[in-house]
Design a protein around this motif. Structure first.
Motif, PDB file in Angstrom:
ATOM      1  N   GLN A 195       0.813  -1.211   0.000  1.00 42.67           N
ATOM      2  CA  GLN A 195       0.000   0.000   0.000  1.00 42.67           C
ATOM      3  C   GLN A 195       0.853   1.270   0.000  1.00 42.67           C
ATOM      4  OE1 GLN A 195      -2.553  -0.251   3.439  1.00 42.67           O
ATOM      5  NE2 GLN A 195      -3.459  -2.197   2.818  1.00 42.67           N
ATOM      6  N   GLY A 196       2.174   1.100  -0.066  1.00 49.57           N
ATOM      7  CA  GLY A 196       3.077   2.251  -0.057  1.00 49.57           C
ATOM      8  C   GLY A 196       3.391   2.771   1.327  1.00 49.57           C
ATOM      9  N   VAL A 197       3.112   1.943   2.359  1.00 49.94           N
ATOM     10  CA  VAL A 197       3.360   2.330   3.744  1.00 49.94           C
ATOM     11  C   VAL A 197       4.545   1.543   4.286  1.00 49.94           C
ATOM     12  CG1 VAL A 197       2.416   2.361   6.090  1.00 49.94           C
ATOM     13  CG2 VAL A 197       0.926   2.884   4.133  1.00 49.94           C
ATOM     14  N   THR A 198       5.549   2.238   4.796  1.00 51.04           N
ATOM     15  CA  THR A 198       6.645   1.551   5.478  1.00 51.04           C
ATOM     16  C   THR A 198       6.120   1.076   6.824  1.00 51.04           C
ATOM     17  OG1 THR A 198       8.299   2.974   4.424  1.00 51.04           O
ATOM     18  CG2 THR A 198       8.994   1.754   6.388  1.00 51.04           C
ATOM     19  N   PRO A 199       6.084  -0.225   7.070  1.00 48.08           N
ATOM     20  CA  PRO A 199       5.359  -0.710   8.247  1.00 48.08           C
ATOM     21  C   PRO A 199       6.063  -0.511   9.585  1.00 48.08           C
ATOM     22  CG  PRO A 199       6.190  -2.541   6.947  1.00 48.08           C
ATOM     23  CD  PRO A 199       6.450  -1.313   6.147  1.00 48.08           C
ATOM     24  N   LEU A 200       7.401  -0.574   9.612  1.00 48.09           N
ATOM     25  CA  LEU A 200       8.120  -0.576  10.880  1.00 48.09           C
ATOM     26  C   LEU A 200       8.753   0.777  11.178  1.00 48.09           C
ATOM     27  CD1 LEU A 200       9.858  -4.043  10.532  1.00 48.09           C
ATOM     28  CD2 LEU A 200       8.190  -3.431  12.294  1.00 48.09           C
ATOM     29  N   ALA A 201       8.375   1.372  12.297  1.00 51.85           N
ATOM     30  CA  ALA A 201       9.067   2.565  12.795  1.00 51.85           C
ATOM     31  C   ALA A 201      10.384   2.092  13.396  1.00 51.85           C
ATOM     32  CB  ALA A 201       8.217   3.265  13.845  1.00 51.85           C
ATOM     33  N   GLU A 202      11.489   2.513  12.825  1.00 48.41           N
ATOM     34  CA  GLU A 202      12.782   1.993  13.271  1.00 48.41           C
ATOM     35  C   GLU A 202      13.803   3.103  13.469  1.00 48.41           C
ATOM     36  OE1 GLU A 202      14.134  -0.304  14.592  1.00 48.41           O
ATOM     37  OE2 GLU A 202      12.720  -1.948  14.352  1.00 48.41           O
ATOM     38  N   ALA A 203      14.855   2.748  14.203  1.00 49.30           N
ATOM     39  CA  ALA A 203      15.992   3.645  14.414  1.00 49.30           C
ATOM     40  C   ALA A 203      17.223   2.777  14.590  1.00 49.30           C
ATOM     41  CB  ALA A 203      15.771   4.516  15.643  1.00 49.30           C
ATOM     42  N   ALA A 204      18.264   3.091  13.849  1.00 54.82           N
ATOM     43  CA  ALA A 204      19.503   2.319  13.945  1.00 54.82           C
ATOM     44  C   ALA A 204      20.622   3.083  14.637  1.00 54.82           C
ATOM     45  CB  ALA A 204      19.974   1.896  12.552  1.00 54.82           C
ATOM     46  N   THR A 254      14.672  -4.793   4.880  1.00 52.90           N
ATOM     47  CA  THR A 254      15.066  -3.477   4.364  1.00 52.90           C
ATOM     48  C   THR A 254      14.911  -3.437   2.847  1.00 52.90           C
ATOM     49  OG1 THR A 254      16.639  -3.231   6.186  1.00 52.90           O
ATOM     50  CG2 THR A 254      16.903  -1.754   4.305  1.00 52.90           C
ATOM     51  N   ASP A 255      15.385  -4.484   2.186  1.00 53.14           N
ATOM     52  CA  ASP A 255      15.271  -4.549   0.727  1.00 53.14           C
ATOM     53  C   ASP A 255      13.812  -4.530   0.271  1.00 53.14           C
ATOM     54  OD1 ASP A 255      18.012  -4.680   0.583  1.00 53.14           O
ATOM     55  OD2 ASP A 255      18.097  -6.857   0.288  1.00 53.14           O
ATOM     56  N   LYS A 256      12.932  -5.102   1.062  1.00 52.08           N
ATOM     57  CA  LYS A 256      11.519  -5.168   0.698  1.00 52.08           C
ATOM     58  C   LYS A 256      10.733  -3.914   1.106  1.00 52.08           C
ATOM     59  CE  LYS A 256      11.137 -10.226   0.789  1.00 52.08           C
ATOM     60  NZ  LYS A 256      10.602 -11.410   1.503  1.00 52.08           N
ATOM     61  N   GLY A 257      11.398  -2.971   1.750  1.00 54.58           N
ATOM     62  CA  GLY A 257      10.735  -1.734   2.133  1.00 54.58           C
ATOM     63  C   GLY A 257      10.000  -1.793   3.457  1.00 54.58           C
ATOM     64  N   TYR A 258      10.223  -2.836   4.244  1.00 53.39           N
ATOM     65  CA  TYR A 258       9.592  -2.932   5.558  1.00 53.39           C
ATOM     66  C   TYR A 258      10.299  -2.037   6.580  1.00 53.39           C
ATOM     67  CZ  TYR A 258       7.904  -7.391   3.535  1.00 53.39           C
ATOM     68  OH  TYR A 258       7.370  -8.369   2.720  1.00 53.39           O
ATOM     69  N   ILE A 259      11.587  -1.794   6.346  1.00 50.71           N
ATOM     70  CA  ILE A 259      12.409  -0.914   7.175  1.00 50.71           C
ATOM     71  C   ILE A 259      13.011   0.137   6.264  1.00 50.71           C
ATOM     72  CG2 ILE A 259      14.448  -0.750   8.673  1.00 50.71           C
ATOM     73  CD1 ILE A 259      14.032  -3.722   9.351  1.00 50.71           C
ATOM     74  N   SER A 260      12.905   1.395   6.635  1.00 50.82           N
ATOM     75  CA  SER A 260      13.460   2.465   5.809  1.00 50.82           C
ATOM     76  C   SER A 260      14.966   2.578   6.018  1.00 50.82           C
ATOM     77  CB  SER A 260      12.803   3.801   6.167  1.00 50.82           C
ATOM     78  OG  SER A 260      13.457   4.874   5.513  1.00 50.82           O
ATOM     79  N   THR A 261      15.701   2.792   4.934  1.00 51.01           N
ATOM     80  CA  THR A 261      17.140   3.017   5.064  1.00 51.01           C
ATOM     81  C   THR A 261      17.433   4.320   5.801  1.00 51.01           C
ATOM     82  OG1 THR A 261      17.177   4.036   2.865  1.00 51.01           O
ATOM     83  CG2 THR A 261      17.713   1.678   3.006  1.00 51.01           C
ATOM     84  N   ASN A 262      16.445   5.215   5.866  1.00 54.82           N
ATOM     85  CA  ASN A 262      16.616   6.453   6.632  1.00 54.82           C
ATOM     86  C   ASN A 262      16.803   6.186   8.117  1.00 54.82           C
ATOM     87  OD1 ASN A 262      16.331   8.026   4.335  1.00 54.82           O
ATOM     88  ND2 ASN A 262      14.127   8.282   4.601  1.00 54.82           N
ATOM     89  N   ALA A 263      16.458   4.985   8.555  1.00 54.86           N
ATOM     90  CA  ALA A 263      16.586   4.648   9.974  1.00 54.86           C
ATOM     91  C   ALA A 263      18.024   4.708  10.455  1.00 54.86           C
ATOM     92  CB  ALA A 263      16.022   3.256  10.233  1.00 54.86           C
ATOM     93  N   THR A 264      18.986   4.678   9.546  1.00 56.90           N
ATOM     94  CA  THR A 264      20.393   4.708   9.968  1.00 56.90           C
ATOM     95  C   THR A 264      20.720   5.971  10.755  1.00 56.90           C
ATOM     96  OG1 THR A 264      21.017   5.677   7.836  1.00 56.90           O
ATOM     97  CG2 THR A 264      21.204   3.275   8.062  1.00 56.90           C
ATOM     98  N   GLY A 265      20.047   7.058  10.464  1.00 53.95           N
ATOM     99  CA  GLY A 265      20.336   8.315  11.149  1.00 53.95           C
ATOM    100  C   GLY A 265      19.328   8.676  12.222  1.00 53.95           C
ATOM    101  N   LEU A 266      18.403   7.779  12.527  1.00 49.85           N
ATOM    102  CA  LEU A 266      17.333   8.080  13.483  1.00 49.85           C
ATOM    103  C   LEU A 266      17.621   7.486  14.850  1.00 49.85           C
ATOM    104  CD1 LEU A 266      14.184   7.530  11.234  1.00 49.85           C
ATOM    105  CD2 LEU A 266      15.411   9.659  11.705  1.00 49.85           C
TER     106      LEU A 266
END
Length: 434
Positions: A195-204, A254-266
């Motif tokens: 649906q175009g929604v990243t499902p997991l709120a993440e922070a790395a 991550t590859d499937k879009g469940y985790i955003s790569t932007n999480a690296t800086g969050l």
């Protein structure tokens, strides 16, 4: 220094006079217990937190029953962490303080002889009967400061664990039910991604992603793996099934879009507030977020469930009451600990968003709090408390975060991340165990 002295009744007023007459000295209070004594206490809980509310009532009850006065020095977690070794080795040591659990914290102080062993008090008051076996692990330390065996050096009054928070409204709009297996959980992630929604709120940059990585390993793990990883009972194979599955799954998600790569800086706060803002349907993190979500989420309903497909989850007993070796009123400190273990004090923790370790479930009247505590009790009943991924060494928290950032960025493969983490883990354990 932020100092607050609470007084009750004539005996407490007399104790207050002693405090004023001897300000700056920790040794002038009577040491035999009873009226006129002063119990010098440190803790870092805010007045509005579950533990802060419970400790305030415990202080009131303790003063009323003993005639002693609690002299509370409210400090931050970081103040206590950074100064404990120096202060506890001086005449300025408090009689009791709340302190972080684990090898690098309470274990280190215990190995340095700065904390009093509490074995006799545990037997006298029966605290071991109130604490599940996994919760006792972080209260006991051997001569090297390694948790899990040896003497008791602290008593935890609350617990903590990691669970799945989910946006009930978003799940209902997507036609999804609470998953009960890992396969169903992954299907829910895929449905949101479609649906175009990243499902997991993440922070790395901080802990959330490391907790998810460890939870994924736990779907393939048993207690022997946890004991080897956390307590050094055996070698840990970082190329074995548990860690390989965790690392490869984080990469796959991550590859499937469940985790955003932007999480690296969050950071954790970024992920948590994004969930509060309704930006993500799922947030996997600790029970310490529960009360905040209850008070700050106003635009949707949230719910919780234990991670599907695993018998164990990250978690532990909470921070502990410890008694310094140089405490002036150790007997009074033990009496205070016992007050905090009473059902009525434990119920205050539970009804204000905390996780009590010895509450009567019938005393928990808040529905969401009852669900939180039920999840925690479920883990304890199946020996499912598995501690945290960064605990084995003092440096592994930063090393794990850095490795997972490399994984999300694609600058290292899962195998390379595992090799790097394995080397760092082994070096850190060797420093501790010799």
């Amino acid at each position: 220094m932020n100092r607050r002295t609470t007084t009750i009744g004539a005996a407490a007023l007399a104790a207050s006079a002693l405090v004023l007459a001897g300000c700056g000295s920790s040794g002038e209070a009577e040491a035999e217990g009873g009226g006129g004594d002063v119990l010098r206490q440190w803790h870092f809980e805010s007045e509005t937190s579950a533990m802060g509310i419970a400790w305030e009532e415990a202080i009131r009850v303790f003063e009323e029953e003993t005639g002693a006065t609690v002299e509370l020095e409210a400090k931050s977690f970081e103040q206590i962490r950074s100064t404990a070794s120096q202060v506890l080795n001086s005449d300025e040591a408090p009689d009791i303080l709340e302190y972080n659990k684990g090898n690098a914290t309470a274990g280190l102080l215990a190995s340095q002889g700065l904390l009093s062993p509490l074995d006799d008090a545990v037997e006298e008051y029966g605290w071991d009967d109130q604490l599940a076996p996994a919760l006792q692990t972080t209260a006991r330390y051997d001569e090297n400061g390694v948790m899990g065996s040896g003497s008791w050096y602290g008593v935890p009054n609350y617990g903590e664990f990691v669970e799945v928070y989910y946006n009930v409204d978003m799940f209902e709009e997507a036609g999804l039910e609470v998953p009960t297996t890992l396969e169903e959980f992954e299907a829910a992630l895929a449905a949101f991604a479609d649906q175009g929604v990243t499902p997991l709120a993440e922070a790395a940059a901080e802990y959330p992603l490391g907790q998810l990585w460890y939870q994924l390993a736990l779907t393939k793990a048993d207690r022997d793996f946890v004991d080897a990883y956390q307590l050094y009972t055996d070698e840990v194979d970082f190329s074995g099934e548990e860690i390989t599955f965790a690392t490869e799954t984080v990469k796959d998600w991550t590859d499937k879009g469940y985790i955003s790569t932007n999480a690296t800086g969050l950071k954790a706060e970024d992920a948590g507030t994004a969930f509060i803002g309704g930006e993500y349907p799922i947030f996997f993190s600790g029970s310490w977020w529960h009360n905040r979500f209850t008070t700050e989420i106003t635009d949707f309903e949230f719910g919780t469930f234990l991670f599907p497909g695993a018998e164990m989850s990250p978690g532990s007993a909470g921070n502990m009451w410890v008694i310094p070796e140089r405490a002036q009123n150790a007997d009074l400190a033990q009496e205070f600990i016992d007050v905090t273990m009473r059902p009525e004090i434990q119920a205050l923790i539970g009804n204000n968003g905390g996780v009590p370790v010895a509450a009567d479930p019938a005393d928990i009247t808040d529905e969401k709090s009852a669900q939180l505590i039920e999840n925690f009790n479920t883990l304890n009943e199946r020996d499912g408390i598995a501690f945290y991924p960064d605990w084995p060494t003092p440096t592994f928290y930063d090393e794990l975060n850095a490795g997972l950032q490399e994984l999300l960025n694609g600058t290292q493969s899962p195998a390379e991340v595992q090799e790097q983490l394995g080397q760092q883990y082994e070096a850190g354990v060797a420093d501790i165990t010799g």
